[in-house]
Design an enzyme around this catalytic site. Structure first.
Site, PDB file in Angstrom:
ATOM      1  N   GLY A  50       0.813  -1.296   0.015  1.00 31.33           N
ATOM      2  CA  GLY A  50       0.021   0.054  -0.102  1.00 31.33           C
ATOM      3  C   GLY A  50       0.873   1.428  -0.110  1.00 31.33           C
ATOM      4  N   ASP A 106       1.419   3.691   4.553  1.00 28.69           N
ATOM      5  CA  ASP A 106       0.203   4.274   3.699  1.00 28.69           C
ATOM      6  C   ASP A 106      -0.794   4.831   4.680  1.00 28.69           C
ATOM      7  OD1 ASP A 106      -0.953   1.652   4.506  1.00 28.69           O
ATOM      8  OD2 ASP A 106      -1.622   1.206   2.599  1.00 28.69           O
ATOM      9  N   ASP A 109      -4.647   2.996  10.967  1.00 37.16           N
ATOM     10  CA  ASP A 109      -6.104   2.708  10.893  1.00 37.16           C
ATOM     11  C   ASP A 109      -6.216   2.165  12.329  1.00 37.16           C
ATOM     12  OD1 ASP A 109      -8.578   2.014  10.535  1.00 37.16           O
ATOM     13  OD2 ASP A 109      -8.293   0.185   9.424  1.00 37.16           O
ATOM     14  N   LYS A 137      -6.417   7.823   9.949  1.00 39.48           N
ATOM     15  CA  LYS A 137      -7.778   7.640  10.080  1.00 39.48           C
ATOM     16  C   LYS A 137      -8.352   8.031  11.497  1.00 39.48           C
ATOM     17  CE  LYS A 137      -9.085   3.963   6.836  1.00 39.48           C
ATOM     18  NZ  LYS A 137      -9.924   2.898   6.630  1.00 39.48           N
ATOM     19  N   VAL A 159     -10.616   3.516   1.744  1.00 39.93           N
ATOM     20  CA  VAL A 159      -9.765   4.205   0.801  1.00 39.93           C
ATOM     21  C   VAL A 159      -9.134   3.184  -0.266  1.00 39.93           C
ATOM     22  CG1 VAL A 159      -9.998   6.432   1.881  1.00 39.93           C
ATOM     23  CG2 VAL A 159      -8.112   5.076   1.853  1.00 39.93           C
ATOM     24  N   ASP A 165      -5.173  -0.566  -2.166  1.00 41.39           N
ATOM     25  CA  ASP A 165      -6.029  -1.504  -3.051  1.00 41.39           C
ATOM     26  C   ASP A 165      -7.441  -1.947  -2.157  1.00 41.39           C
ATOM     27  OD1 ASP A 165      -4.951  -3.308  -0.997  1.00 41.39           O
ATOM     28  OD2 ASP A 165      -5.507  -4.991  -2.156  1.00 41.39           O
TER      29      ASP A 165
HETATM   30  P1  5GP Z   1      -4.008  -1.052  10.969  1.00 42.10           P
HETATM   31  O1  5GP Z   1      -3.175  -1.972  11.674  1.00 42.10           O
HETATM   32  O2  5GP Z   1      -3.545   0.353  11.565  1.00 42.10           O
HETATM   33  O3  5GP Z   1      -5.485  -1.292  11.402  1.00 42.10           O
HETATM   34  O4  5GP Z   1      -4.077  -0.856   9.517  1.00 42.10           O
HETATM   35  C1  5GP Z   1      -3.126  -0.552   8.758  1.00 42.10           C
HETATM   36  C2  5GP Z   1      -3.207  -1.076   7.423  1.00 42.10           C
HETATM   37  O5  5GP Z   1      -4.439  -1.667   6.682  1.00 42.10           O
HETATM   38  C3  5GP Z   1      -2.650  -0.131   6.244  1.00 42.10           C
HETATM   39  O6  5GP Z   1      -1.319  -0.077   6.409  1.00 42.10           O
HETATM   40  C4  5GP Z   1      -3.393  -0.554   5.096  1.00 42.10           C
HETATM   41  O7  5GP Z   1      -2.690  -1.302   4.501  1.00 42.10           O
HETATM   42  C5  5GP Z   1      -4.560  -1.217   5.872  1.00 42.10           C
HETATM   43  N1  5GP Z   1      -5.745  -0.321   5.631  1.00 42.10           N
HETATM   44  C6  5GP Z   1      -6.359   0.164   6.589  1.00 42.10           C
HETATM   45  N2  5GP Z   1      -7.104   1.055   6.120  1.00 42.10           N
HETATM   46  C7  5GP Z   1      -7.298   0.758   4.757  1.00 42.10           C
HETATM   47  C8  5GP Z   1      -8.170   1.451   3.762  1.00 42.10           C
HETATM   48  O8  5GP Z   1      -9.064   2.354   3.991  1.00 42.10           O
HETATM   49  N3  5GP Z   1      -8.031   1.105   2.597  1.00 42.10           N
HETATM   50  C9  5GP Z   1      -6.937   0.163   2.365  1.00 42.10           C
HETATM   51  N4  5GP Z   1      -6.925  -0.226   1.017  1.00 42.10           N
HETATM   52  N5  5GP Z   1      -6.183  -0.259   3.168  1.00 42.10           N
HETATM   53  C10 5GP Z   1      -6.207   0.076   4.518  1.00 42.10           C
HETATM   54 MG    MG Z   2      -0.358  -1.255   4.703  1.00 44.25          MG
END
Ligand code: 5GP
Ligand code: MG
Length: 185
Positions: A50, A106, A109, A137, A159, A165
């Site tokens: 990403g 990227d 979240d 986010k 997104v 993706d």
């Molecule tokens: P976290 O571990 O913080 O929940 O998620 C991080 C990873 O989840 C990001 O690096 C990304 O690859 C993926 N991710 C989180 N939200 C989104 C989103 O809205 N769209 C996409 N395509 N990937 C996301």
């Molecule tokens: Mg990622």
């Protein structure tokens, strides 16, 4: 937009960030890093896939010597909800001891991915660790992550584009957008 991606853009409900907005912000993020890390050799740890476009665009704006490690990390299994488990492919020769490290991803979240990776990086005792993401986010985190910079704060929506993706698609969009719930293609 290149005409080759206009068909894919019809799959978006709306465009959240245009290529010009992204570029302007990446310029500013790079300028800040160039000022703060001047004179250092920086070891970039970049999360794929990403982060591909963000990392490529940011790195070519950095003026100091840079080393690059790419990691593949996923807490997603191809859908739009997180599984909670973070899988990381660590390169065999991964060594950041005493180095000035810049961790790039990227999206922040839930925080699960970056907190798991930061923990592993800090265990190797780098000289310093900075963490920058393109998108943060606005939502409750499952794990707190100390961010040094975020390109944009966005709402809690899924997104795609600019490297990101949905089920392997949409990475090639030059903009970042929200997916149409009923895509045409
Ligand atoms: P976290 O571990 O913080 O929940 O998620 C991080 C990873 O989840 C990001 O690096 C990304 O690859 C993926 N991710 C989180 N939200 C989104 C989103 O809205 N769209 C996409 N395509 N990937 C996301
Ligand atoms: Mg990622």
């Amino acid at each position: 937009m290149p005409s080759s991606v206009t068909g894919v853009i019809q799959d978006l409900e709306r465009i959240l960030l245009t290529p010009a907005q992204i570029s302007e912000r990446v310029d500013a993020m790079a300028a800040r890093l160039n000022a703060e890390l001047a004179g250092k050799v920086v070891t970039v740890v970049a999360l794929m896939d990403g982060g591909l476009f963000f990392v490529a665009d940011l790195l070519r704006r950095l003026e100091m010597p840079v080393r690059l490690y790419t990691l593949s990390a996923s807490s997603y299994q191809g859908g739009t909800t997180t599984t909670g488990e973070v899988k990381v492919n660590w390169p065999a020769n991964f060594d950041i001891r005493d180095q000035d490290v810049l961790l790039l991803d990227d999206i922040l979240d839930t925080g699960l991915t970056l907190s798991a990776i930061c923990e592993r990086l800090l265990a190797q005792q780098p000289a310093s660790l900075r963490t920058c993401v393109l998108l943060s986010k606005r939502r409750e985190r499952l794990r707190e992550v100390a961010l040094d910079d975020a390109g944009f704060e966005i709402g809690d929506e899924f997104v795609v584009g600019y490297g990101m993706d949905y089920q392997g698609r949409f990475r090639n969009l030059p903009c970042i957008g929200i997916l149409n719930p009923n895509p045409a293609s």
